[in-house]
Design a protein around this motif. Structure first.
Motif, PDB file in Angstrom:
ATOM      1  N   ALA A  67       0.841  -1.209   0.000  1.00 12.41           N
ATOM      2  CA  ALA A  67       0.000   0.000   0.000  1.00 12.41           C
ATOM      3  C   ALA A  67       0.873   1.255   0.000  1.00 12.41           C
ATOM      4  CB  ALA A  67      -0.944  -0.014   1.197  1.00 12.41           C
ATOM      5  N   ALA A  68       1.949   1.221   0.784  1.00 16.47           N
ATOM      6  CA  ALA A  68       2.837   2.388   0.846  1.00 16.47           C
ATOM      7  C   ALA A  68       3.556   2.591  -0.483  1.00 16.47           C
ATOM      8  CB  ALA A  68       3.845   2.214   1.982  1.00 16.47           C
ATOM      9  N   ALA A  69       4.024   1.509  -1.087  1.00 16.03           N
ATOM     10  CA  ALA A  69       4.717   1.608  -2.382  1.00 16.03           C
ATOM     11  C   ALA A  69       3.788   2.215  -3.430  1.00 16.03           C
ATOM     12  CB  ALA A  69       5.209   0.234  -2.827  1.00 16.03           C
ATOM     13  N   CYS A  70       2.550   1.781  -3.431  1.00 15.15           N
ATOM     14  CA  CYS A  70       1.582   2.314  -4.398  1.00 15.15           C
ATOM     15  C   CYS A  70       1.387   3.809  -4.205  1.00 15.15           C
ATOM     16  CB  CYS A  70       0.232   1.615  -4.253  1.00 15.15           C
ATOM     17  SG  CYS A  70       0.242  -0.098  -4.830  1.00 15.15           S
ATOM     18  N   GLN A  71       1.318   4.221  -2.937  1.00 14.66           N
ATOM     19  CA  GLN A  71       1.070   5.631  -2.683  1.00 14.66           C
ATOM     20  C   GLN A  71       2.293   6.485  -2.993  1.00 14.66           C
ATOM     21  OE1 GLN A  71      -1.647   6.450   0.806  1.00 14.66           O
ATOM     22  NE2 GLN A  71      -1.280   4.279   1.153  1.00 14.66           N
ATOM     23  N   LEU A  72       3.487   5.872  -2.893  1.00 13.88           N
ATOM     24  CA  LEU A  72       4.712   6.613  -3.194  1.00 13.88           C
ATOM     25  C   LEU A  72       4.978   6.686  -4.688  1.00 13.88           C
ATOM     26  CD1 LEU A  72       7.175   5.271  -0.471  1.00 13.88           C
ATOM     27  CD2 LEU A  72       6.387   7.652  -0.746  1.00 13.88           C
ATOM     28  N   ARG A  73       4.708   5.603  -5.389  1.00 16.59           N
ATOM     29  CA  ARG A  73       5.151   5.493  -6.781  1.00 16.59           C
ATOM     30  C   ARG A  73       4.060   5.768  -7.809  1.00 16.59           C
ATOM     31  NH1 ARG A  73      10.827   3.436  -7.296  1.00 16.59           N
ATOM     32  NH2 ARG A  73      11.381   3.421  -5.098  1.00 16.59           N
ATOM     33  N   ILE A  74       2.806   5.831  -7.362  1.00 15.48           N
ATOM     34  CA  ILE A  74       1.717   6.038  -8.311  1.00 15.48           C
ATOM     35  C   ILE A  74       0.976   7.310  -7.921  1.00 15.48           C
ATOM     36  CG2 ILE A  74      -0.335   5.004  -9.363  1.00 15.48           C
ATOM     37  CD1 ILE A  74       0.696   2.272  -8.231  1.00 15.48           C
ATOM     38  N   LYS A  75       0.760   8.192  -8.883  1.00 16.61           N
ATOM     39  CA  LYS A  75       0.061   9.455  -8.589  1.00 16.61           C
ATOM     40  C   LYS A  75      -1.387   9.178  -8.192  1.00 16.61           C
ATOM     41  CE  LYS A  75       2.538  12.927 -11.202  1.00 16.61           C
ATOM     42  NZ  LYS A  75       3.254  12.244 -12.338  1.00 16.61           N
ATOM     43  N   PRO A  76      -1.933  10.045  -7.343  1.00 14.34           N
ATOM     44  CA  PRO A  76      -3.364   9.909  -7.070  1.00 14.34           C
ATOM     45  C   PRO A  76      -4.191  10.350  -8.282  1.00 14.34           C
ATOM     46  CG  PRO A  76      -2.457  11.810  -5.905  1.00 14.34           C
ATOM     47  CD  PRO A  76      -1.302  11.108  -6.556  1.00 14.34           C
ATOM     48  N   ILE A  77      -5.409   9.915  -8.333  1.00 11.57           N
ATOM     49  CA  ILE A  77      -6.342  10.385  -9.360  1.00 11.57           C
ATOM     50  C   ILE A  77      -6.612  11.864  -9.071  1.00 11.57           C
ATOM     51  CG2 ILE A  77      -8.723  10.161 -10.199  1.00 11.57           C
ATOM     52  CD1 ILE A  77      -8.595   7.202  -9.343  1.00 11.57           C
ATOM     53  N   PRO A  78      -6.621  12.727 -10.105  1.00 10.20           N
ATOM     54  CA  PRO A  78      -6.886  14.144  -9.849  1.00 10.20           C
ATOM     55  C   PRO A  78      -8.170  14.314  -9.035  1.00 10.20           C
ATOM     56  CG  PRO A  78      -6.245  13.823 -12.137  1.00 10.20           C
ATOM     57  CD  PRO A  78      -6.364  12.458 -11.536  1.00 10.20           C
ATOM     58  N   GLY A  79      -8.089  15.089  -7.969  1.00 12.46           N
ATOM     59  CA  GLY A  79      -9.258  15.323  -7.114  1.00 12.46           C
ATOM     60  C   GLY A  79      -9.252  14.480  -5.850  1.00 12.46           C
ATOM     61  N   VAL A  80      -8.414  13.427  -5.851  1.00 18.55           N
ATOM     62  CA  VAL A  80      -8.338  12.572  -4.665  1.00 18.55           C
ATOM     63  C   VAL A  80      -7.141  13.002  -3.823  1.00 18.55           C
ATOM     64  CG1 VAL A  80      -8.004  10.220  -3.808  1.00 18.55           C
ATOM     65  CG2 VAL A  80      -9.386  10.619  -5.862  1.00 18.55           C
ATOM     66  N   THR A  81      -7.348  13.254  -2.534  1.00 21.09           N
ATOM     67  CA  THR A  81      -6.213  13.664  -1.710  1.00 21.09           C
ATOM     68  C   THR A  81      -5.553  12.491  -0.996  1.00 21.09           C
ATOM     69  OG1 THR A  81      -7.788  14.292  -0.002  1.00 21.09           O
ATOM     70  CG2 THR A  81      -6.924  16.065  -1.345  1.00 21.09           C
ATOM     71  N   ARG A  82      -6.323  11.448  -0.670  1.00 22.90           N
ATOM     72  CA  ARG A  82      -5.729  10.283  -0.015  1.00 22.90           C
ATOM     73  C   ARG A  82      -6.398   8.995  -0.488  1.00 22.90           C
ATOM     74  NH1 ARG A  82      -2.750  10.928   4.864  1.00 22.90           N
ATOM     75  NH2 ARG A  82      -2.662   8.656   4.887  1.00 22.90           N
ATOM     76  N   PRO A  83      -5.605   8.061  -1.003  1.00 19.21           N
ATOM     77  CA  PRO A  83      -6.188   6.774  -1.400  1.00 19.21           C
ATOM     78  C   PRO A  83      -6.652   5.981  -0.174  1.00 19.21           C
ATOM     79  CG  PRO A  83      -3.999   7.102  -2.367  1.00 19.21           C
ATOM     80  CD  PRO A  83      -4.176   8.136  -1.300  1.00 19.21           C
ATOM     81  N   GLY A  84      -7.580   5.079  -0.375  1.00 20.53           N
ATOM     82  CA  GLY A  84      -8.086   4.244   0.713  1.00 20.53           C
ATOM     83  C   GLY A  84      -8.241   2.804   0.247  1.00 20.53           C
ATOM     84  N   ILE A  85      -8.090   1.885   1.184  1.00 21.67           N
ATOM     85  CA  ILE A  85      -8.255   0.465   0.849  1.00 21.67           C
ATOM     86  C   ILE A  85      -9.699   0.064   1.123  1.00 21.67           C
ATOM     87  CG2 ILE A  85      -7.513  -1.893   1.339  1.00 21.67           C
ATOM     88  CD1 ILE A  85      -4.887  -0.688   2.465  1.00 21.67           C
ATOM     89  N   ALA A  86     -10.329  -0.498   0.122  1.00 24.60           N
ATOM     90  CA  ALA A  86     -11.706  -0.966   0.290  1.00 24.60           C
ATOM     91  C   ALA A  86     -11.704  -2.482   0.320  1.00 24.60           C
ATOM     92  CB  ALA A  86     -12.575  -0.470  -0.853  1.00 24.60           C
ATOM     93  N   VAL A  87     -12.553  -3.050   1.135  1.00 29.29           N
ATOM     94  CA  VAL A  87     -12.611  -4.501   1.164  1.00 29.29           C
ATOM     95  C   VAL A  87     -14.068  -4.937   1.083  1.00 29.29           C
ATOM     96  CG1 VAL A  87     -12.763  -4.899   3.660  1.00 29.29           C
ATOM     97  CG2 VAL A  87     -11.494  -6.499   2.254  1.00 29.29           C
TER      98      VAL A  87
END
Lengths: 337, 337
Positions: free
Chosen positions: B111-131
């Motif tokens: 999850a951390a690698a994804c947040q570091l290496r992949i840009k967020p979608i424009p308009g999203v300030t923080r990604p979240g994990i959904a289950v």
């Protein structure tokens, strides 16, 4: 020493009948000089008390014409219904007119009334609600489950100390293992609150700190005591109830689909498991940290739950838990913010 | 449009065998022009790929000599193991070299690698994990379960919008009912975070807000989407797993004590329930809000779970969930702090 236990006759789904019948059962087990004071609408309590055949010298009826129901907002209810059983009960405990109080009514209102009308134990800054969860590895104490939804690390630390004493003296656990509910077992995982709280607990000589516990560890026997903030604790409590109930329903339905005969043979198994893992066995949740004994019962409490709550309240008085708490709180509780 | 899905061959309890066998099964279901890129230690992957009989034009092996294991601390692992499958996977997604990524490895690191290496979608300030939690009333989506343990109200609001879209497009729910996990159903109950977040959601025209939900409501069908902070969500997820598993074990043990014959007839029932309520069915947890498709799989994932994860990733690409999210995030998201 004889005690008087105050009981809210109007609280819960089965009030007042089941509450009063539970009190009647409890009185049979209590020392002969102990008494119960029933708080509620007198004319609704009287016929049931008579019918239950409770000796008049062991019970007192305190007429409280107002009733706080489950849907009342705690803060407003406390302000507008000063003559309700919940408010009068807390006041009586605050003044020392009763030694312990029990309610299956509006949890928020009862917990708030206790915090407003009863002084904290010296050394305690915020009371917390502890609940005994029947796990597959024996009872586990979870604190707080809703009194304090935005606690400071110091509050969690106090909960840990008080819970250790409760676990020891009321649940008979010798050297309770204390876990902090978090989102990873590794030290350093969690949020700001848990990181600081873990540090405080780790250094405390009275706390046998077993580290962070994830949600799954609670039912896996990782510890005897699980400390958490009131928001998370409440979610844990409600989720556990809902999931266990739902799973049993699903299993029973699936088995019935399989065969009626199989369903019949499964019945005693379900009953046995329910009984062993039944919240009601533990008689409700103590509000730890106030200068009286308060037991918060489930809204669905039946007479057995009330009887057990009275028994637990009596036991808390017998072991003098509050004196133990006061003594411990006084000794080297490390200060933080 | 042909896609390439990157899979971490080294992640999880059954890696690399079950991961690669799951990929082999998935490839049989995917459109013929789709490909999988396997990230991991080449010499460990090669024999299994050969043995699984995967056509060489549909798979690419990316040699990553380092392995992040379950016990590595995410932050350190990302710094020290730049040549691990997890880091290389996230980088490949960030650069657009693969269209989706899947890992059953160290969740925190992935999850951390994804947040570091992949840009967020424009308009999203923080990604979240959904289950997706399989409840007794169908699947319920819970977000966030651990990406963001100290969110702002605005983050929860974003999770609500993204989860609505996921529920609609991936779970086929028409007009998803959104609940906010709190500690009382009444509006105004909860902590500071939930009170503000509830207000934002209530006013949003794209969110069918059903109000606060207590822990027990999640399994009682109160809503299709449950929004919560990553700390509480993680506790919910782990508690659910632990409790369900523990309850089943207890029941099976009690039944065996009753009679061996009864235990045998109970087996198919257990299997049926497990299957219907199996996490693996839903193929892992999407990390919502990043400009790629990332699926976080359970550490215990077997080939079936991996196959399902690949299927779900492919489906997310097909419906172009991220374009939907971007479009919605752009439209009248109310600002708060």
């Amino acid at each position: 020493m004889a005690v008087t236990i105050g009981v809210d006759a109007m609280g819960g789904d089965h009030a007042p009948e089941e509450i009063i019948l539970g009190v009647a059962e409890a009185l049979r087990e209590l020392p002969g000089e102990d008494r119960v004071a029933l708080f509620g609408v007198a004319e609704r309590m009287e016929p049931i008390v008579r019918q239950a055949g409770i000796a008049t010298d062991r019970i007192e009826l305190i007429d409280c014409p107002q009733v706080i129901d489950m849907h009342d907002t705690p803060v407003e209810a406390l302000r507008q219904k000063r003559n309700s059983s919940i408010v009068r009960l807390a006041s009586a405990a605050g003044k020392g007119n009763v030694d312990a109080i029990i309610s299956a009514g509006n949890t928020g209102a009862f917990a708030a009334a206790c915090q407003l009308r009863i002084k904290p134990i010296p050394g305690v800054t915020r009371p917390g609600i502890a609940v005994v969860l029947p796990t597959f590895h024996g009872p586990a104490l979870v604190c707080d489950v809703g009194a304090n939804v935005e606690p400071k690390p110091r509050h969690l630390y106090e909960y840990a100390r008080m819970s250790v004493l409760y676990s020891k003296h009321l649940l008979g656990v010798d050297d309770p293992k204390v876990c902090l509910v978090s989102i990873g077992e590794e030290a350093g995982k969690g949020n700001q609150l848990t990181k600081v709280a873990a540090d405080l607990m780790k250094r405390d000589k009275y706390i046998n700190f077993a580290g962070n516990a994830e949600g799954r560890d609670i039912f896996a026997g990782a510890g005897n005591v699980f400390i958490t903030d009131g928001f998370v604790g409440n979610v844990i409590l409600k989720l556990t109830e809902g999931l266990a109930e739902g799973l049993f329903k699903t299993i029973v339905r699936e088995i019935s689909d399989e065969s009626a005969e199989l369903a019949r043979s499964f019945e005693p198994v379900v009953e046995r498991i329910w009984k062993r893992h039944d919240f009601a066995e533990y008689g409700g949740a103590p509000l730890l940290g106030i200068n009286s004994v308060a037991i918060i019962c489930h809204g669905r409490s039946d007479r057995r739950a009330i009887r057990n709550a009275v028994r637990v309240a009596r036991e808390e008085l017998r072991v003098n838990l509050n004196a133990e708490i006061e003594r411990f709180m006084d000794d080297g509780l490390e200060d933080s913010e």
